[in-house]
Structures are given as structure tokens and as C-alpha cells.
Design an enzyme around this catalytic site. Structure first.
Site, PDB file in Angstrom:
ATOM      1  N   TYR A  84     -18.834  21.364  13.635  1.00 47.81           N
ATOM      2  CA  TYR A  84     -18.446  20.440  14.517  1.00 47.81           C
ATOM      3  C   TYR A  84     -18.310  18.827  14.017  1.00 47.81           C
ATOM      4  CZ  TYR A  84     -17.727  17.858  18.795  1.00 47.81           C
ATOM      5  OH  TYR A  84     -17.433  17.081  19.839  1.00 47.81           O
ATOM      6  N   HIS A  85     -17.011  18.149  14.149  1.00 51.60           N
ATOM      7  CA  HIS A  85     -17.117  16.925  13.642  1.00 51.60           C
ATOM      8  C   HIS A  85     -17.289  15.771  14.781  1.00 51.60           C
ATOM      9  CE1 HIS A  85     -15.495  13.844  11.177  1.00 51.60           C
ATOM     10  NE2 HIS A  85     -14.705  14.369  10.273  1.00 51.60           N
ATOM     11  N   GLY A  86     -18.376  14.895  14.459  1.00 57.68           N
ATOM     12  CA  GLY A  86     -18.591  13.908  15.053  1.00 57.68           C
ATOM     13  C   GLY A  86     -17.498  12.795  15.079  1.00 57.68           C
TER      14      GLY A  86
END
Length: 330
Positions: free
Chosen positions: A129-131
Site C-alpha cells: 500500500y502506497h502512503g
């Protein structure tokens, strides 16, 4: 009040810095009662200082990145003769960078990595998951090199390769443009490869509810199928509380969709607790389709979010987690 003709140090008692500045500006500009304007300016600075800080702190991450860029250029310059005779020329640079970023991770975020045993000895596709920034991936990469002596290639957006001075650093760290063939070849050579299917869109426009924004992307799943490798899901707790974006403002979303550049303002850089969790690998199955595998991978990421992240995310709570070790209950 000291007379105009007296200097800032005149008299037995020196004038304060503020009064001295007011005196000099009054002499220069001829504006009477300029100290009143200065007092108002100082008040505004005090009032908006916290707001200025939260917009400036994310710059520390980019400063560290540019320090890394400068370091690899200096390293190459000082060791250029060895490059022709050594296959492990860049090992020293990678270890130094890993130490730098691991120190930043531990000091600023009390960073923890859980589930590293789920990383296979051979190749594998890490899906995460990309912050708002990929700071958690950088921390993961540093820990992986320190603990397992392994590097991990990663797919980055095209704009990263246009940043001035970045090419050498990207080459050293194994950052790729991301054509499927390039990823498959890297995996077949035994490397780890990491990719965030949500990419920049997820980074900029997801929020504290941790919505996964993959759309219909399934190319990463086809890569895993073609290379016959497992998918390893990865998620970092509180990554949205570290740095947030103003992606909820429609004009920024429209601007991004038009020019495809990360022009959305960011704020934060808070020293929140960050924990990266690596889930159980999704094994290669010869009969599974890319669509089915993509669904499995998304479900695995969602499972990690549900297990380890309190929704909605809260900056204060994430800060307090620096002082205790209790994690979200299953």
C-alpha cells in the site's frame, strides 16, 4: 526610548534587538511607529508557526533523499577506479545508505519490521500500500539489506526518473520504470521486486481511511504469473499519519489527472509510530488468471489493514503509540 541620534549600543544599558531593528528600519524608511508593525508581524509569525512547521517537515524526507543522491555521486567519484575491477563496487554505498535510513527510521518513527521471515530466499513480488511518500518502503529496503543482506528492486513512476541528479541513485538502488518484461526478467534472475499497484494516485488521493486505489490494475499479477513467483503483501501501520496530502481538494485531483505530476501539497512529517507488516505469501498457481490473482493480492493487503490499522487514522493516537508496544487486537 533612545534618541534617534544614539546608536543601538549607546548608553549604559544596550537597546534590545527588537528595539534596535525598529530603530534602524525607522531611520531607513522614515516610517513612524514602525515597531507597531513589527510587533504585529511577530505575532502573525508566532500564530502561524505551527502551520508552517507541518508544511516544512515533509521537506526533511526529501532532504535525506538528496543527501543520498550527493553521497552516491561522491562515492562513485572517489572509487571510480575500483568500479572496473570489482563486482561489488556499490555494496559499501548501499550499506552506508541503509545505515543512514535505518537510523532515521528508528529515531524519528521508532520503526519496526514484522514478518521478514515471509520474504522467500528466492525471488518474489512484494506488493504494498502506497502512503503519501514511499518512506516506509525505503525503511523496509534498509532493514532488508541490514538483516538479510538482500536488495529489492522497485517500480517507480515515470516522473521520478526526470528528477535532476537522481539517475545514479536510482541505478544503484535498482529502481525500474516498470515494463512487465523488465520486472519478469529481474524476478527470473532471482531478485525481489516491489510494486505498489495504487502508485501515485493512491499516494496522493487515499486518506486516513486507507482506501486501496488500484482500479483495474492487474499487470503486476501477470508479472508474478509469468515469472512463477509468489506475491508478498506488505502494509505499514500509520503511514497516512506520517505525511498527509490535500488530495481531497478537487482542483488538485483535476490537475493531477491532466498533467500526471504529483502537484498536491503535503503536510505533516510527524514522528508517529511506523510498523511494517509482511503478510503470508500468495503462492504461484499455474491455473490462476491475472484478474483472480489481483483480487487475492488486494484482499491480502486489505486484511493487513484491517488487522493492524485503526480506521480512521489519527495523528495523536499514532504519536502516542511511540510510548507503548500494544498493537491493534485481531
Amino acid at each position: 526610548m533612545i534618541d534617534r541620534n544614539e546608536s543601538c549600543t549607546a548608553g549604559q544599558i544596550p537597546m534590545s534587538y527588537f528595539a534596535c531593528l525598529a530603530y534602524l528600519l525607522r531611520e531607513w524608511t522614515g516610517v513612524e511607529h514602525i515597531e507597531d508593525y513589527l510587533s504585529y508581524a511577530v505575532y502573525l509569525l508566532w500564530l502561524f508557526f505551527p502551520l508552517m512547521v507541518v508544511f516544512l517537515l515533509p521537506g526533511v524526507v526529501f532532504l535525506f533523499i538528496y543527501v543520498s543522491v550527493i553521497f552516491v555521486h561522491i562515492y562513485k567519484r572517489k572509487n571510480e577506479l575500483k568500479e572496473a575491477y570489482s563486482h561489488d563496487f556499490w555494496n559499501g554505498a548501499k550499506e552506508m545508505l541503509a545505515t543512514l535510513w535505518d537510523g532515521h527510521a528508528r529515531i524519528w518513527h521508532g520503526y519496526e519490521l514484522h514478518g521478514i521471515e515471509n520474504i522467500p530466499e528466492g525471488p518474489g513480488l512484494v506488493v504494498f500500500y502506497h502512503g503519501a511518500t514511499p518512506i516506509d518502503y525505503i525503511y523496509f529496503m534498509a532493514k532488508l539489506l541490514i538483516l538479510r543482506k538482500r536488495t529489492c528492486h522497485v517500480v517507480a513512476d515515470h516522473f521520478v526518473f526526470k528528477l535532476p541528479g537522481f539517475k545514479l541513485l536510482l541505478d544503484v538502488l535498482g529502481v525500474m520504470h516498470g515494463p512487465q518484461e523488465e520486472c519478469v526478467n529481474a524476478l527470473k534472475k532471482g531478485h525481489l521486486v516491489a510494486i505498489s499497484p495504487g502508485g501515485v494516485r493512491e499516494a496522493l488521493f487515499s486518506d486516513e481511511t486507507y482506501v486501496i486505489m488500484w482500479g483495474n490494475r492487474k499487470g503486476f499479477a501477470q508479472v508474478a504469473i509469468d515469472a512463477k513467483v509468489p506475491i508478498i503483501p506488505m502494509f505499514t501501520q500509520n503511514i497516512r499519519e506520517d505525511i498527509r496530502t490535500l488530495g481531497g481538494i478537487k482542483i488538485f485531483r483535476s490537475l493531477y489527472e491532466h498533467i500526471r505530476l504529483p502537484v498536491v501539497p503535503m503536510y505533516g512529517g510527524f514522528p508517529v509510530k511506523l510498523r511494517t507488516f509482511i503478510g503470508d505469501p500468495i503462492p504461484y498457481e499455474p491455473n490462476v488468471t491475472a484478474e483472480e490473482l489481483a483480487v487475492k493480492a488486494k484482499a491480502a493487503i486489505q486484511s493487513l489493514i484491517d488487522k493492524h490499522q485503526k480506521i480512521p487514522g489519527n495523528v495523536f493516537r499514532a504519536l502516542m503509540e511511540r510510548f507503548h508496544t500494544r498493537q491493534k487486537e485481531d
